[in-house]
Design a protein around this motif. Structure first.
Motif, short mmCIF file in Angstrom:
data_model
loop_
_atom_site.label_atom_id
_atom_site.label_comp_id
_atom_site.label_asym_id
_atom_site.label_seq_id
_atom_site.Cartn_x
_atom_site.Cartn_y
_atom_site.Cartn_z
N LEU A 15 4.46 16.43 31.25
CA LEU A 15 4.37 17.81 30.78
C LEU A 15 2.91 18.21 30.64
O LEU A 15 2.06 17.37 30.36
CB LEU A 15 5.03 17.93 29.41
CG LEU A 15 6.54 17.96 29.44
CD1 LEU A 15 7.09 17.09 28.36
CD2 LEU A 15 7.02 19.38 29.30
N LYS A 22 -1.61 17.57 36.31
CA LYS A 22 -0.31 16.91 36.14
C LYS A 22 0.24 16.38 37.47
O LYS A 22 0.70 15.24 37.54
CB LYS A 22 0.65 17.94 35.55
CG LYS A 22 1.86 17.41 34.90
CD LYS A 22 2.56 18.52 34.14
CE LYS A 22 2.84 19.75 35.00
NZ LYS A 22 3.75 19.46 36.11
N LEU A 64 7.71 18.01 35.42
CA LEU A 64 8.21 19.32 35.02
C LEU A 64 7.19 20.40 35.40
O LEU A 64 6.01 20.12 35.50
CB LEU A 64 8.46 19.34 33.51
CG LEU A 64 9.60 18.44 33.06
CD1 LEU A 64 9.54 18.18 31.57
CD2 LEU A 64 10.94 19.05 33.42
N VAL A 80 11.85 23.80 31.52
CA VAL A 80 11.24 22.81 30.64
C VAL A 80 11.94 22.84 29.28
O VAL A 80 12.28 21.81 28.70
CB VAL A 80 9.73 23.10 30.48
CG1 VAL A 80 9.12 22.14 29.50
CG2 VAL A 80 9.04 23.01 31.83
N LEU A 96 7.26 11.01 26.64
CA LEU A 96 6.59 12.16 27.25
C LEU A 96 5.15 11.77 27.57
O LEU A 96 4.47 11.18 26.74
CB LEU A 96 6.54 13.35 26.29
CG LEU A 96 7.85 13.86 25.70
CD1 LEU A 96 7.56 15.05 24.79
CD2 LEU A 96 8.81 14.26 26.81
N LEU A 115 5.03 19.76 21.51
CA LEU A 115 5.77 18.62 22.03
C LEU A 115 5.84 17.50 20.99
O LEU A 115 6.87 16.85 20.83
CB LEU A 115 5.12 18.11 23.32
CG LEU A 115 5.23 19.09 24.49
CD1 LEU A 115 4.34 18.66 25.63
CD2 LEU A 115 6.67 19.20 24.95
#
Lengths: 705, 77
Positions: A15, A22, A64, A80, A96, A115
């Motif tokens: 994420l 990413k 994601l 997401v 994560l 998160l």
């Protein structure tokens, strides 16, 4: 198989903000071991890769879409959100990996704090530390790790340095340290407590999400929704106000963290100086059009060689199959249905690969955001958005990936208009049709030594496509009223970076793969259906037609080859396809078309370039679909009434215009259906485009007759 | 600091300002999340030609908004 059972398998989700590096991390972790799937119910790509972590642990890594916040505003963000809120799913992550851009720590840590509060174990991966250093920012990683109580890894996304450290951390199966980044419960103490009891939740942030988005969260039963609705109402829950105060709390946390771990003042960067030129009122557009010119040059000149090779390759393959396989319906299906269908898909790969190489380069470097920035004002006049530039450019290669690229547009109306008008852009499937017809009806004359009339007409067709896209956009903008949450043009300017070649390469692979399988399935299926329609006919009409043709050939003393042509032409005329062509003939006659073109129009629905092949079959060229020979046959075709050449200027222009505007692509309709989640838009699109094509062809035909 | 009616859209390139409030509630939820919070400093970096969007530095990065959205971001004097 033995290996599989002994290895432990982890679900890991990647994420991070858009442009946080990413995808690079994903590519480093998984290499070529990736596949693209779909999230249930929506069409956002779900990229999953397998990665070996240690000898005993392997992981399914899910990449994601990049998001700024968990509270969703676009299709990407909704994915997401749903993924992280579906705790019962077997895909639910064990860990994560939160990827954060160190040169832009504040906004990246904002998402991190959202998160963290979900209570899922996590590792913070900091990227772009080199850029942060260049900007004069100094980061105390140790201090950051101490404050967050979460493992922190510095990664160089370019080189993959420290990847082993990340693997070690994943393998150590770090646990969530507990607690929240700010007192979540204080936002709405009684409400959160009640939701936690009623729904048996142990995470307050999760309860809060439930209160905010109960009518959007997937996997919630209707009675559960009712329950939440009642609780929310009871506590006078004000979603917007609480979201604002949550954001304030999170930024307060982030600010205090950043103040403790990062020092130095970011100085105006090289990017900013470059922006002055690239967004300049004159230079900005000049540079953009120059780049566009190079891209088009590349699509048309570089791709022509591999495309010719593919064309010849499949032609040879069909010939070989015909030669060595026993004659019969199976061989015929293989050569005329399957191989022809496959060829029709593969032929577009070079252009799609080249186009997406450029688009990915422009996006990787950060330049694309500047193009969207300088084009937004113009695109808005046409009911679109700066972000519509990418779909419209991609539409020149193929509308299917182009329409998928419209997902990044978060304004519902602007996205719909973009999806709607993109197929007007002249895609590569129209090129063979254009070349054959232009060569047939436009004289090859030059003006002033360099302007070639045929080239001019080709260019005009491209401009007509673009013009019609824009005009339709303007009209739709006037007519359409779309309900829904207000959305904006919020666009980050990423700093300029050297593109990472591995990412570019993987993007090309991914686009080619998704085109081949998404569009390929449809083209393939229709090719086979067409083969059936063209091979079989009602009752024994084909047989009697053939006999008649043989008789006619004998009467005229034709050679064996010509007899064969006449016979296969008669077979087609009496097939289901022939009957269909005859059936629609009255409708298309005003445009100057006959039943033979009617068949081509129907078959072109699989893919436009099937036109040439169909013409070849109709004019009974036999196996060899060389364009020149098709053209010769067509040139010799005489009008049944006037006795003059059938393919004259008015008819040719009319057909060209029809192909420029008509919606004749099953795969595009299929993708529009998927992207808009319903039959409404593909149907409107089909009838509007074909209607426009019909009217324009009618006008052109009568104007030039 | 006195309250004026100056918005982010009116800053000249290179000029700085501090966010006071965001007028539209829908816009504000999203912009707050993007780090455009009251009290945060902004600096205008460039403007798209022909009255297009504007781009400014905020919270350590560059963000671009359409002019009519930027004009909802009110600044301190």
């Amino acid at each position: 198989m033995i290996e599989m059972t002994t290895k432990k398998n982890l679900n890991i989700a990647l994420l991070g903000n858009p442009n946080s590096g990413k995808s690079s991390l994903f590519n480093h972790l998984t290499g070529l071991n990736q596949k693209v799937g779909n999230f249930p119910g929506v069409t956002v790509d779900k990229k999953i890769g397998k990665a070996g972590i240690t000898d005993t642990i392997q992981a399914d890594i899910i990449d994601l879409p990049g998001v700024y916040s968990l509270y969703p505003r676009s299709v990407d963000e909704q994915v997401v959100y749903d993924y992280l809120n579906d705790r019962k799913s077997e895909d639910f992550p064990d860990l994560l990996l939160v990827v954060a851009d160190a040169s832009n720590l504040k906004r990246n840590l904002f998402l991190y704090s959202q998160l963290y509060d979900l209570g899922i174990p996590l590792i913070l991966v900091l990227t772009m530390t080199d850029i942060a250093q260049e900007h004069g920012l100094k980061l105390e990683t140790g201090a950051l790790q101490n404050i967050l109580k979460v493992p922190v890894v510095l990664m160089n996304a370019r080189t993959g340095k420290n990847l082993f450290r990340l693997r070690e951390l994943i393998a150590s199966e770090t646990e969530h340290p507990g607690g929240y980044t700010f007192p979540v419960d204080e936002l709405a103490p009684e409400l959160i407590a009640e939701l936690k009891t009623v729904f048996d939740l142990d995470n307050s942030a999760q309860a809060l999400h439930l209160a905010h988005r109960y009518d959007q969260i997937a996997g919630l039963k209707e009675e559960q929704r009712q329950q939440v609705r009642a609780i929310v109402k009871k506590h006078n829950f004000n979603s917007r106000a609480l979201q604002v105060s949550e954001t304030m709390n999170r930024y307060a946390f982030v600010d205090s963290v950043v103040a403790q771990v990062q020092s130095g003042q970011g100085k105006p960067s090289f990017s900013e100086k470059l922006d002055r030129i690239l967004t300049h009122g004159v230079w900005g557009y000049l540079i953009f059009f120059l780049i566009l010119f190079i891209v088009f040059q590349a699509i048309f000149s570089w791709a022509s060689l591999p495309m010719d090779l593919i064309d010849q390759g499949f032609g040879t393959l069909a010939l070989l199959a015909e030669e060595y396989l026993p004659e019969g319906p199976f061989t015929s299906l293989l050569t005329e249905g399957i191989i022809a269908g496959l060829g029709g898909i593969v032929i577009f790969i070079p252009q799609i690969a080249i186009l997406f190489a450029f688009i990915s380069l422009l996006e990787e470097s950060g330049y694309m955001a500047r193009v969207m920035f300088i084009m937004d004002k113009f695109m808005r006049k046409f009911g679109m958005n700066g972000r519509s530039v990418v779909p419209l450019i991609s539409g020149v290669a193929c509308a299917v990936p182009a329409i998928m690229a419209a997902r990044s547009i978060d304004n519902v109306k602007e996205r719909l208009i973009t999806i709607f008008v993109t197929p007007f852009m002249s895609c590569s499937a129209r090129i063979p049709v254009y070349t054959v017809l232009i060569a047939l009806v436009i004289p090859s004359v030059s003006y002033g030594g360099f302007i070639n009339l045929q080239g001019l007409v080709l260019m005009l067709l491209y401009l007509a496509g673009f013009g019609m896209a824009v005009l339709t956009g303007v009209i739709m903008n006037r007519l359409m009223k779309v309900e829904g949450p207000r959305s904006f043009f919020i666009l980050e300017f990423p700093t300029y970076k050297m593109p990472r070649w591995k990412n570019v390469l993987l993007t090309i692979l991914e686009k080619v793969k998704s085109f081949t399988f998404e569009a390929g399935k449809v083209i393939m299926a229709i090719s086979v259906v067409l083969w059936v329609l063209a091979t079989y006919g009602p009752a024994d009409k084909i047989e009697s037609g053939k006999e008649e043709a043989v008789f006619k050939a004998q009467m005229q003393n034709l050679s064996e080859e010509d007899t064969e042509h006449l016979v296969s032409s008669a077979a087609l005329e009496n097939s289901y396809a022939g009957h269909l062509g005859k059936f629609i003939e009255p409708v298309i006659r005003p445009l100057g078309f006959d039943w033979k073109i009617g068949i081509a129009l129907i078959t072109s629905f699989a893919a436009r370039e099937v036109f040439v092949g169909t013409m070849a079959t109709i004019y009974s060229i036999g196996d060899d679909a060389e364009e020149t020979s098709v053209m010769e046959r067509m040139r010799k075709e005489l009008h049944p009434v006037t006795g003059e050449p059938f393919y004259n200027l008015p008819m040719g222009l009319s057909l060209l215009v029809f192909y420029a505007f008509a919606m004749q692509c099953m795969s595009t309709l299929a993708i529009v259906y998927r992207e808009t989640k319903g039959f409404k838009w593909p149907l409107i699109q089909f009838f509007t485009m074909s209607g426009i094509a019909y009217v324009c062809s009618l006008i052109v035909f009568n104007l030039f007759s | 600091m006195s309250i004026t009616e100056k918005s982010l859209a009116e800053l000249r390139v290179g000029e700085k300002g501090t966010i006071r409030t965001i007028l539209d509630e829908d816009v504000s939820v999203k912009l707050f999340e993007m780090g455009c919070l009251p009290g945060v400093e902004v600096r205008m970096c460039c403007r798209a030609p022909f009255g297009g969007p504007v781009c400014f530095a905020v919270s350590g990065y560059h963000l671009s908004l359409r002019k009519d959205e930027a004009s909802l971001v009110m600044l301190h004097d």
